[in-house]
Design a protein around this motif. Sequence first.
Motif, PDB file in Angstrom:
ATOM      1  N   GLN A 243       0.831  -1.208   0.000  1.00 12.02           N
ATOM      2  CA  GLN A 243       0.000   0.000   0.000  1.00 12.02           C
ATOM      3  C   GLN A 243       0.861   1.251   0.000  1.00 12.02           C
ATOM      4  N   ASP A 244       1.988   1.224   0.720  1.00 10.87           N
ATOM      5  CA  ASP A 244       2.913   2.364   0.716  1.00 10.87           C
ATOM      6  C   ASP A 244       3.490   2.591  -0.676  1.00 10.87           C
ATOM      7  N   LEU A 245       3.840   1.479  -1.361  1.00 13.43           N
ATOM      8  CA  LEU A 245       4.391   1.595  -2.716  1.00 13.43           C
ATOM      9  C   LEU A 245       3.335   2.109  -3.691  1.00 13.43           C
ATOM     10  N   ILE A 246       2.084   1.727  -3.468  1.00 13.35           N
ATOM     11  CA  ILE A 246       1.003   2.233  -4.313  1.00 13.35           C
ATOM     12  C   ILE A 246       0.831   3.732  -4.104  1.00 13.35           C
ATOM     13  N   LYS A 247       0.884   4.178  -2.828  1.00 15.46           N
ATOM     14  CA  LYS A 247       0.767   5.611  -2.533  1.00 15.46           C
ATOM     15  C   LYS A 247       1.913   6.399  -3.150  1.00 15.46           C
ATOM     16  N   ARG A 248       3.094   5.767  -3.225  1.00 10.97           N
ATOM     17  CA  ARG A 248       4.240   6.433  -3.849  1.00 10.97           C
ATOM     18  C   ARG A 248       4.188   6.351  -5.375  1.00 10.97           C
ATOM     19  N   LYS A 249       3.117   5.736  -5.894  1.00 14.93           N
ATOM     20  CA  LYS A 249       2.897   5.584  -7.334  1.00 14.93           C
ATOM     21  C   LYS A 249       4.018   4.800  -8.006  1.00 14.93           C
ATOM     22  N   LEU A 250       4.522   3.801  -7.285  1.00 14.45           N
ATOM     23  CA  LEU A 250       5.555   2.917  -7.829  1.00 14.45           C
ATOM     24  C   LEU A 250       4.968   1.567  -8.224  1.00 14.45           C
TER      25      LEU A 250
END
Length: 492
Positions: free
Chosen positions: A160-167
Amino acid sequence: MNRQYNLTTNEKIVLIDLGKQGNLSPTELAQMSGLKVETVAQSAFMLQEKGLADVSEQIIESYNLTSEGDEYARCGLPERQMISAMSGPTSLEELKEKVSPKIVGIATGWVRRKGWANIEQGSVIPSGKAEVGNDEKALASLRSGKVALDQLGVDNTIIQDLIKRKLVVRNEEKLRSIVLTSAGKELVLEGITIEEEVTQITSEMLKSGEWKEKNFRSYNIHTPPRAVYAAKVHPYQRLIDQMRQIFLEMGFTEIKGDIVQSSFWNFDALFQPQDHPAREMQDTFHLKETSELPEEYKDKVCAMHEHGGDLASKGWGGKWSEDIACKNVLRTHTTAVTIKYLADNPKPPIKAFSIDRAYRRETIDPTHTPEFEQLEGVVMDKDMTFAHLLGLLSEFYHRMGFKDVRFRPGYFPYTEPSVEPEVYVEGLGWVELGGAGVFRKEVTHPLGINYPVLAWGLGVSRLAMLKLELKDLRELYQSDIDWLRKTPSPRL
């Protein structure tokens, strides 16, 4: 037996193929039958309605890298790149030269969040701990393509953190499986005959008599047809149009005015004190620009505020400020339009109304929005009385469809006497719908208006909520095509 179920040719083909394999996906059935995948899916759902097949669905989640995520999977996350470029405490300016300003801008917060370094007086001081994290492991695993969460071996919060970082992006794939029920198996065992079906009779068939030998597809006349929605005016707009029509039929003239008004016309001309709470920032949208004050009225309005002018009034006392009166605002009510109209047209008779938008700094909730429609009206003539005002408003609300109307005393800075009209709504009781009264002489006298003025301001959106039976005012402004189609337009 086939007749009992009214099977179409496509349904029969799907049943026969399922009888050979037992459990197939729509794609596999399409390959076996030669039908389109969409046709197979439609036939499967129709068989499910008849109890001959079951269609199950499974959602498969997977994740893959964005273009930026792929870049960081190859080169390292910004925080990794920054830490790798350091051998000890390093200034931010030096780091921007070693990596890039963009990387440093992203990485600064992350190195502190991960405990890899501290920022002190413009320098980055490594903590000595910068182990490979689960987010970096996840990026490395995703380089091979789409991967399911359980195959990544990391906690969902990392993803979810990586999704928020748009990665990383999340993908969903819906898998359908079709299987025969016991009734479907029994029907297949009995044997299914595929015959040519005619779906439309032609004139040639009728002339030749060929129709007598044809097998016609059965139709279920009880199947509800697809809903068809005709074009129509938005229910809220229709209600506004009906309110406008009522006042036009009662002999009123519609007026319009500017959205941006000076505080003079929005407040001061209405004898609202300059220290009134409604004029504060939390209630009014103030603008940077200012307007010139009307020379023919400003001194008289000033005198009325400070000491009551030449009337038997004390005014509000204190010093009236031209600077405050000059400030522009988004009009907080359409009364600013009607009072200026009266000043420009001081000779009776006047019957005017306005249905337009006003603006206030309201917190958005089910009953309040910063923008709202207001119905404003005035009547000015010789011998106008408070009784005429009550009769006029009663007539309007009766025409709007409310049988029971009453008035209770109210207070407004610019009318005296003042009332708040209420209508009775079944299930809600008495509901207040606005404010009304007779303009005080402190309002009319400085503007050269020498006759009684009946005035009112009604909340259009609140009335719309009652007529459309809404619980949330925001539904009037949302682009919800389903609500627009299914909400009947109000009729008076």
